[in-house]
Design a protein around this motif. Structure first.
Motif, mmCIF file in Angstrom:
data_model
loop_
_atom_site.group_PDB
_atom_site.id
_atom_site.type_symbol
_atom_site.label_atom_id
_atom_site.label_comp_id
_atom_site.label_asym_id
_atom_site.label_seq_id
_atom_site.Cartn_x
_atom_site.Cartn_y
_atom_site.Cartn_z
ATOM 1 N N ARG A 436 0.841 -1.188 0.000
ATOM 2 C CA ARG A 436 0.000 0.000 0.000
ATOM 3 C C ARG A 436 0.881 1.243 0.000
ATOM 4 N N PRO A 437 0.397 2.340 -0.596
ATOM 5 C CA PRO A 437 1.156 3.584 -0.522
ATOM 6 C C PRO A 437 1.228 4.072 0.916
ATOM 7 N N VAL A 438 2.312 4.788 1.219
ATOM 8 C CA VAL A 438 2.540 5.240 2.589
ATOM 9 C C VAL A 438 2.946 6.716 2.569
ATOM 10 N N LEU A 439 2.281 7.513 3.370
ATOM 11 C CA LEU A 439 2.716 8.883 3.625
ATOM 12 C C LEU A 439 3.476 8.870 4.943
ATOM 13 N N VAL A 440 4.773 9.119 4.883
ATOM 14 C CA VAL A 440 5.611 9.132 6.080
ATOM 15 C C VAL A 440 5.763 10.591 6.526
ATOM 16 N N ASP A 441 5.214 10.892 7.681
ATOM 17 C CA ASP A 441 5.242 12.245 8.233
ATOM 18 C C ASP A 441 6.358 12.314 9.263
ATOM 19 N N LEU A 442 7.444 13.011 8.909
ATOM 20 C CA LEU A 442 8.585 13.183 9.812
ATOM 21 C C LEU A 442 8.617 14.589 10.409
ATOM 22 N N SER A 443 7.485 15.292 10.281
ATOM 23 C CA SER A 443 7.421 16.685 10.730
ATOM 24 C C SER A 443 6.825 16.828 12.117
ATOM 25 N N ASP A 452 -6.231 13.103 4.993
ATOM 26 C CA ASP A 452 -7.388 12.485 5.663
ATOM 27 C C ASP A 452 -8.362 11.845 4.682
ATOM 28 N N GLY A 453 -8.608 12.467 3.553
ATOM 29 C CA GLY A 453 -9.585 11.926 2.621
ATOM 30 C C GLY A 453 -9.126 10.680 1.893
ATOM 31 N N TRP A 454 -7.841 10.375 1.932
ATOM 32 C CA TRP A 454 -7.288 9.248 1.179
ATOM 33 C C TRP A 454 -6.934 8.050 2.074
ATOM 34 N N THR A 455 -7.300 8.093 3.347
ATOM 35 C CA THR A 455 -6.787 7.077 4.274
ATOM 36 C C THR A 455 -7.320 5.670 4.001
ATOM 37 N N GLU A 456 -8.377 5.540 3.186
ATOM 38 C CA GLU A 456 -8.788 4.187 2.800
ATOM 39 C C GLU A 456 -7.857 3.591 1.751
ATOM 40 N N ARG A 457 -7.117 4.457 1.076
ATOM 41 C CA ARG A 457 -6.242 3.994 -0.003
ATOM 42 C C ARG A 457 -4.780 4.011 0.374
ATOM 43 N N ILE A 458 -4.399 4.833 1.345
ATOM 44 C CA ILE A 458 -3.000 4.930 1.731
ATOM 45 C C ILE A 458 -2.863 4.792 3.236
ATOM 46 N N PRO A 469 15.738 12.835 5.716
ATOM 47 C CA PRO A 469 16.045 13.379 4.386
ATOM 48 C C PRO A 469 14.998 14.359 3.894
ATOM 49 N N ALA A 470 13.850 14.403 4.553
ATOM 50 C CA ALA A 470 12.773 15.322 4.190
ATOM 51 C C ALA A 470 11.819 15.420 5.366
ATOM 52 N N ALA A 471 10.954 16.415 5.339
ATOM 53 C CA ALA A 471 9.956 16.545 6.396
ATOM 54 C C ALA A 471 8.843 15.526 6.233
ATOM 55 N N ALA A 472 8.603 15.110 4.998
ATOM 56 C CA ALA A 472 7.573 14.115 4.731
ATOM 57 C C ALA A 472 7.796 13.557 3.335
ATOM 58 N N MET A 473 7.324 12.325 3.126
ATOM 59 C CA MET A 473 7.449 11.657 1.828
ATOM 60 C C MET A 473 6.194 10.847 1.553
ATOM 61 N N LEU A 474 5.716 10.883 0.329
ATOM 62 C CA LEU A 474 4.647 10.012 -0.132
ATOM 63 C C LEU A 474 5.295 8.913 -0.975
ATOM 64 N N CYS A 491 2.081 25.866 0.127
ATOM 65 C CA CYS A 491 2.464 25.393 -1.208
ATOM 66 C C CYS A 491 2.751 23.898 -1.187
ATOM 67 N N ASP A 492 3.421 23.435 -0.129
ATOM 68 C CA ASP A 492 3.734 22.004 -0.015
ATOM 69 C C ASP A 492 2.460 21.186 0.155
ATOM 70 N N ALA A 493 1.492 21.721 0.890
ATOM 71 C CA ALA A 493 0.217 21.017 1.056
ATOM 72 C C ALA A 493 -0.499 20.881 -0.279
ATOM 73 N N ASP A 494 -0.446 21.926 -1.108
ATOM 74 C CA ASP A 494 -1.069 21.846 -2.427
ATOM 75 C C ASP A 494 -0.363 20.798 -3.299
ATOM 76 N N ARG A 495 0.968 20.760 -3.219
ATOM 77 C CA ARG A 495 1.717 19.765 -3.994
ATOM 78 C C ARG A 495 1.375 18.356 -3.536
ATOM 79 N N LEU A 496 1.193 18.162 -2.238
ATOM 80 C CA LEU A 496 0.837 16.841 -1.723
ATOM 81 C C LEU A 496 -0.541 16.432 -2.221
ATOM 82 N N ARG A 497 -1.505 17.344 -2.180
ATOM 83 C CA ARG A 497 -2.845 17.003 -2.676
ATOM 84 C C ARG A 497 -2.796 16.630 -4.162
ATOM 85 N N ALA A 498 -1.977 17.355 -4.921
ATOM 86 C CA ALA A 498 -1.851 17.055 -6.344
ATOM 87 C C ALA A 498 -1.248 15.671 -6.559
#
Length: 507
Positions: A436-443, A452-458, A469-474, A491-498
């Protein structure tokens, strides 16, 4: 057997087809796998895995089950290019991994995993006809139990270089055939001739070392995977005596060895019971399908590309194809991904296939006989000792030198995620066992609410690292980074949603 329907039908139960079946099953899609053989073949082909695919097996929790040493995979300190040794000792972030495993054992392990995951594997079922004229793909299948029709939403051709699927659809397979004749067999040497760890002492010649031995007219490879029956292979350039005249014989192999070594080498057919390799390959093909996708039909592994085996890139290429395709196809079948996501399978994997064909052709050229090639090998050896060059070759051979276009500009995006270890001792590979895809939040938790809206898929994991190496990675299910950020602003939140929408569907 009566007519039936499946979401995905896979033609070919080799390593690539079975790996794809496992990836689909992990995502809740249980395919039907068809293979014309009566069961898994005992014929030795590939003898190990090399490159990024070793890390992907680790990401599925399979590295140790498939014979890996304790702990995480460790990069190898060297490899070979056209039989010349390469040293990777001074490379930072060495991407080259290796795992010795005979292909028959690999297939049986993948078959067991697929069966445990509920995959329907049908041995002795031969694809007879494909009909793509309707909304689904209809295939006619022959078996001892009678013929039947199977309808599938998607059909995958994982049926090798002579792919019936590819030929049935008229997909071109351009390339060329090099005039190189290869012979391979299990052999047995006199027990007293063995020099442990080094090779065999041959009367009238001396030590025949393990590994790759280049002679004036070709190459001899000696691999001691099993002490009582090493694999011996020869490569001769040009159409040599005995080639293309029916099935290979052991006497033909003896003659080939004599032409290379210059003396009679005392090899015999192994006395132990079992299936022993004995085969000839007349000509070495370098070919790539014109397209990996034709509507609801996709090509995988050798059905999409064939190349010289020099350097051992085949399973690294084909099994990574399967891991790339599996989660995308499952997303489409499960309804959360648009059909166009499947187009990224070709755009990402086609260039990797081109790179493998390039370097395998280069190795064939560098292994050819002749004084000019001898000089070129000497020059290549000098260049390979330069750290920047050896690092370039390591990335090329590992398949890590291509960065996918994932639509994100962070330096990590488009590359396989580093083998991270978090402060609690967990590894990033542990997070990907379920494919499964993983969003790793190191922040510290600031990033997670965006998903939140994607938690059934990731899966969303908050972790800590002393030097992240980063604050967060998808991270996609295939281990590649789809998005990353060093800080986290609007801006980073918009990039993550995209990125979430692009790869894992709109809400």
């Amino acid at each position: 057997m009566s007519d039936s329907h499946t979401h995905v039908a896979i033609v070919g139960a080799g390593p690539n087809g079975l790996m794809l079946a496992c990836e689909l099953a992990l995502a809740g899609v249980r395919p039907v796998v068809l293979d014309q053989l009566a069961g898994p073949s005992d014929e030795p082909k590939a003898n190990g895995l090399a490159g990024q695919v070793v890390r992907q097996l680790d990401m599925r929790g399979l590295y140790h089950a498939f014979g890996g040493d304790d702990g995480p995979p460790k990069p190898v300190f060297g490899w070979h290019f056209a039989g010349m040794p390469l040293s990777f000792l001074n490379i930072d972030d060495n991407p080259m991994y290796a795992l010795l495993i005979a292909q028959p054992r690999l297939v049986r392990l993948l078959e067991k995993r697929a069966l445990d995951l509920g995959v329907d594997i049908r041995w002795g079922h031969r694809l007879a006809e494909i009909d793509t004229s309707g909304e689904k793909v209809a295939v006619a299948v022959d078996s001892d139990g009678g013929g039947y029709r199977l309808e599938a939403d998607y059909l995958i051709g994982a049926d090798g270089g002579h792919s019936t699927v590819r030929k049935s659809l008229g997909i071109g397979f351009p390339g060329y055939t090099s005039p190189v004749v290869s012979r391979l067999a299990h052999v047995q040497f006199p027990e007293e001739s063995l020099i442990p760890g080094r090779g065999y002492l041959i009367p009238g010649y001396g030590l025949l070392p393990f590994g790759t031995n280049r002679f004036g007219d070709g190459t001899l490879i000696l691999v001691p995977l099993e002490p009582d029956r090493p694999l011996l292979g020869t490569m001769e350039y040009g159409w040599t005596p005995g080639s293309a005249k029916g099935a290979m014989t052991f006497d033909e192999l003896r003659a080939s060895v004599r032409r290379l070594v210059g003396v009679d080498v005392p090899i015999e057919v192994p006395k132990r019971p079992g299936v022993h390799a004995l085969r000839r390959l007349d000509g070495t093909n370098s070919r790539q399908a014109e397209t990996y996708r034709a509507g609801r039909v996709l090509l995988l592994g050798d059905a999409a590309h064939v190349h010289s085996p020099m350097g051992g890139p085949g399973l690294n290429l084909g099994m990574q194809d399967a891991v790339n395709l599996g989660w995308k196809l499952a997303g489409v079948v499960n309804g959360w991904a648009p059909d166009c996501l499947l187009d990224t399978y070709e755009t990402e994997r086609y260039p990797v296939g081109e790179r493998v064909m390039m370097h395998s052709r280069a190795q064939l050229a560098l292994a050819a006989p002749g004084p000019e090639v001898n000089a070129l090998r000497s020059l290549f050896g000098e260049l390979a000792d330069i750290p920047e060059v050896s690092a370039h070759l390591a990335r090329l051979l590992a398949g890590s030198d291509i960065r996918y276009d994932v639509g994100d500009s962070h330096p990590l995006s488009g590359l396989m995620v580093p083998d991270l270890v978090f402060d609690d001792g967990a590894r990033v590979a542990d997070l990907l066992h379920a494919a499964r895809p993983v969003l790793v939040d190191l922040s510290g938790g600031a990033v997670s609410p965006v998903a939140d809206g994607w938690t059934e898929r990731i899966d969303v994991v908050t972790a800590a690292m002393s030097d992240p190496p980063a604050a967060a990675m998808l991270i996609r299910p295939d281990g590649y980074v789809a998005w990353a950020a060093d800080e986290f602003g609007d801006c980073d939140a918009d990039r993550l949603r995209a990125a979430l929408t692009r790869w894992f569907g709109s809400l």
